[in-house]
Design a protein around this motif. Structure first.
Motif, PDB file in Angstrom:
ATOM      1  N   LYS A  91       0.813  -1.209   0.000  1.00  0.00           N
ATOM      2  CA  LYS A  91       0.000   0.000   0.000  1.00  0.00           C
ATOM      3  C   LYS A  91       0.855   1.272   0.000  1.00  0.00           C
ATOM      4  N   SER A  92       2.018   1.217   0.625  1.00  0.00           N
ATOM      5  CA  SER A  92       2.866   2.403   0.720  1.00  0.00           C
ATOM      6  C   SER A  92       3.425   2.847  -0.638  1.00  0.00           C
ATOM      7  N   GLU A  93       3.410   1.973  -1.629  1.00  0.00           N
ATOM      8  CA  GLU A  93       3.902   2.320  -2.963  1.00  0.00           C
ATOM      9  C   GLU A  93       2.792   2.825  -3.882  1.00  0.00           C
ATOM     10  N   LEU A  94       1.571   2.859  -3.392  1.00  0.00           N
ATOM     11  CA  LEU A  94       0.430   3.277  -4.203  1.00  0.00           C
ATOM     12  C   LEU A  94      -0.039   4.674  -3.806  1.00  0.00           C
ATOM     13  N   LEU A  95      -0.731   5.327  -4.704  1.00  0.00           N
ATOM     14  CA  LEU A  95      -1.301   6.641  -4.476  1.00  0.00           C
ATOM     15  C   LEU A  95      -2.801   6.492  -4.272  1.00  0.00           C
ATOM     16  N   ARG A  96      -3.293   6.997  -3.151  1.00  0.00           N
ATOM     17  CA  ARG A  96      -4.736   6.931  -2.874  1.00  0.00           C
ATOM     18  C   ARG A  96      -5.424   8.093  -3.582  1.00  0.00           C
ATOM     19  N   LEU A  97      -6.549   7.801  -4.189  1.00  0.00           N
ATOM     20  CA  LEU A  97      -7.344   8.791  -4.898  1.00  0.00           C
ATOM     21  C   LEU A  97      -8.717   8.887  -4.264  1.00  0.00           C
ATOM     22  N   VAL A  98      -9.293  10.077  -4.246  1.00  0.00           N
ATOM     23  CA  VAL A  98     -10.657  10.293  -3.770  1.00  0.00           C
ATOM     24  C   VAL A  98     -11.364  11.221  -4.753  1.00  0.00           C
ATOM     25  N   VAL A  99     -12.680  11.248  -4.687  1.00  0.00           N
ATOM     26  CA  VAL A  99     -13.478  12.134  -5.534  1.00  0.00           C
ATOM     27  C   VAL A  99     -13.971  13.299  -4.695  1.00  0.00           C
ATOM     28  N   VAL A 100     -13.700  14.515  -5.175  1.00  0.00           N
ATOM     29  CA  VAL A 100     -14.173  15.733  -4.517  1.00  0.00           C
ATOM     30  C   VAL A 100     -14.944  16.533  -5.560  1.00  0.00           C
ATOM     31  N   GLU A 101     -16.252  16.597  -5.402  1.00  0.00           N
ATOM     32  CA  GLU A 101     -17.141  17.329  -6.308  1.00  0.00           C
ATOM     33  C   GLU A 101     -16.953  16.926  -7.772  1.00  0.00           C
ATOM     34  N   GLY A 102     -16.884  15.628  -8.024  1.00  0.00           N
ATOM     35  CA  GLY A 102     -16.790  15.111  -9.381  1.00  0.00           C
ATOM     36  C   GLY A 102     -15.400  15.122  -9.983  1.00  0.00           C
ATOM     37  N   VAL A 103     -14.397  15.485  -9.188  1.00  0.00           N
ATOM     38  CA  VAL A 103     -13.018  15.544  -9.664  1.00  0.00           C
ATOM     39  C   VAL A 103     -12.187  14.551  -8.858  1.00  0.00           C
ATOM     40  N   ILE A 104     -11.409  13.719  -9.544  1.00  0.00           N
ATOM     41  CA  ILE A 104     -10.524  12.774  -8.863  1.00  0.00           C
ATOM     42  C   ILE A 104      -9.264  13.521  -8.457  1.00  0.00           C
ATOM     43  N   VAL A 105      -8.951  13.489  -7.171  1.00  0.00           N
ATOM     44  CA  VAL A 105      -7.770  14.180  -6.657  1.00  0.00           C
ATOM     45  C   VAL A 105      -6.912  13.201  -5.861  1.00  0.00           C
ATOM     46  N   PRO A 106      -5.600  13.432  -5.839  1.00  0.00           N
ATOM     47  CA  PRO A 106      -4.726  12.572  -5.033  1.00  0.00           C
ATOM     48  C   PRO A 106      -4.904  12.871  -3.554  1.00  0.00           C
ATOM     49  N   ASP A 107      -4.853  11.849  -2.751  1.00  0.00           N
ATOM     50  CA  ASP A 107      -4.947  11.971  -1.291  1.00  0.00           C
ATOM     51  C   ASP A 107      -3.612  11.485  -0.724  1.00  0.00           C
ATOM     52  N   ARG A 108      -2.623  12.353  -0.740  1.00  0.00           N
ATOM     53  CA  ARG A 108      -1.261  11.973  -0.364  1.00  0.00           C
ATOM     54  C   ARG A 108      -1.141  11.539   1.090  1.00  0.00           C
ATOM     55  N   ARG A 109      -1.926  12.111   1.966  1.00  0.00           N
ATOM     56  CA  ARG A 109      -1.870  11.736   3.386  1.00  0.00           C
ATOM     57  C   ARG A 109      -2.713  10.509   3.705  1.00  0.00           C
ATOM     58  N   GLY A 110      -3.646  10.172   2.809  1.00  0.00           N
ATOM     59  CA  GLY A 110      -4.489   9.002   3.025  1.00  0.00           C
ATOM     60  C   GLY A 110      -5.537   9.191   4.087  1.00  0.00           C
ATOM     61  N   ARG A 111      -5.942  10.436   4.305  1.00  0.00           N
ATOM     62  CA  ARG A 111      -6.891  10.714   5.388  1.00  0.00           C
ATOM     63  C   ARG A 111      -8.179  11.387   4.942  1.00  0.00           C
ATOM     64  N   SER A 112      -8.304  11.662   3.671  1.00  0.00           N
ATOM     65  CA  SER A 112      -9.528  12.301   3.200  1.00  0.00           C
ATOM     66  C   SER A 112     -10.708  11.354   3.339  1.00  0.00           C
ATOM     67  N   VAL A 159     -19.851   5.635  -8.746  1.00  0.00           N
ATOM     68  CA  VAL A 159     -20.587   6.802  -9.221  1.00  0.00           C
ATOM     69  C   VAL A 159     -20.995   6.563 -10.667  1.00  0.00           C
ATOM     70  N   ALA A 160     -22.051   7.221 -11.083  1.00  0.00           N
ATOM     71  CA  ALA A 160     -22.502   7.106 -12.468  1.00  0.00           C
ATOM     72  C   ALA A 160     -21.869   8.221 -13.287  1.00  0.00           C
ATOM     73  N   GLY A 161     -21.472   7.907 -14.496  1.00  0.00           N
ATOM     74  CA  GLY A 161     -20.914   8.916 -15.379  1.00  0.00           C
ATOM     75  C   GLY A 161     -19.415   9.069 -15.256  1.00  0.00           C
ATOM     76  N   ALA A 162     -18.894   9.941 -16.083  1.00  0.00           N
ATOM     77  CA  ALA A 162     -17.448  10.162 -16.134  1.00  0.00           C
ATOM     78  C   ALA A 162     -16.995  11.101 -15.018  1.00  0.00           C
ATOM     79  N   LEU A 163     -15.753  10.939 -14.627  1.00  0.00           N
ATOM     80  CA  LEU A 163     -15.136  11.789 -13.615  1.00  0.00           C
ATOM     81  C   LEU A 163     -13.984  12.561 -14.248  1.00  0.00           C
ATOM     82  N   ASP A 164     -13.726  13.746 -13.738  1.00  0.00           N
ATOM     83  CA  ASP A 164     -12.656  14.595 -14.261  1.00  0.00           C
ATOM     84  C   ASP A 164     -11.311  14.146 -13.679  1.00  0.00           C
ATOM     85  N   VAL A 165     -10.359  13.804 -14.546  1.00  0.00           N
ATOM     86  CA  VAL A 165      -9.042  13.353 -14.094  1.00  0.00           C
ATOM     87  C   VAL A 165      -7.944  14.354 -14.441  1.00  0.00           C
ATOM     88  N   SER A 166      -8.302  15.546 -14.902  1.00  0.00           N
ATOM     89  CA  SER A 166      -7.298  16.513 -15.346  1.00  0.00           C
ATOM     90  C   SER A 166      -6.360  16.935 -14.214  1.00  0.00           C
TER      91      SER A 166
END
Length: 78
Positions: A9-30, A59-66
């Motif tokens: 797990k320590s070698e992976l990046l955790r991702l979360v969705v915030v208002e339809g946008v996928i963002v990195p969760d570097r601390r793993g606490r979001s 979730v239904a539909g596409a998510l923003d990964v920009s």
């Protein structure tokens, strides 16, 4: 999720969705449902091609990964 290679797990990046946008969760606490990928663009592209994000985040539909793509591009440049 993207390349389907198992690793610690320590070698992976955790991702979360915030208002339809996928963002990195570097601390793993979001709060919220998380998904994990290797912190490289190749793994992100594989996950996008397989349409894994909507399934992982339930979730239904596409998510923003920009924002995530820009973050990973910065990591690859280092």
């Amino acid at each position: 999720m993207g390349c389907r290679v198992r690793t610690v797990k320590s070698e992976l990046l955790r991702l979360v969705v915030v208002e339809g946008v996928i963002v990195p969760d570097r601390r793993g606490r979001s709060q919220g449902r998380g998904a994990y990928v290797h912190p490289v663009l190749h793994c992100l592209e594989l996950a996008e091609r397989r349409r894994a994000f909507p399934r992982s985040f339930r979730v239904a539909g596409a998510l923003d990964v920009s924002r995530l793509r820009a973050s990973l591009a910065g990591l690859d440049a280092e």
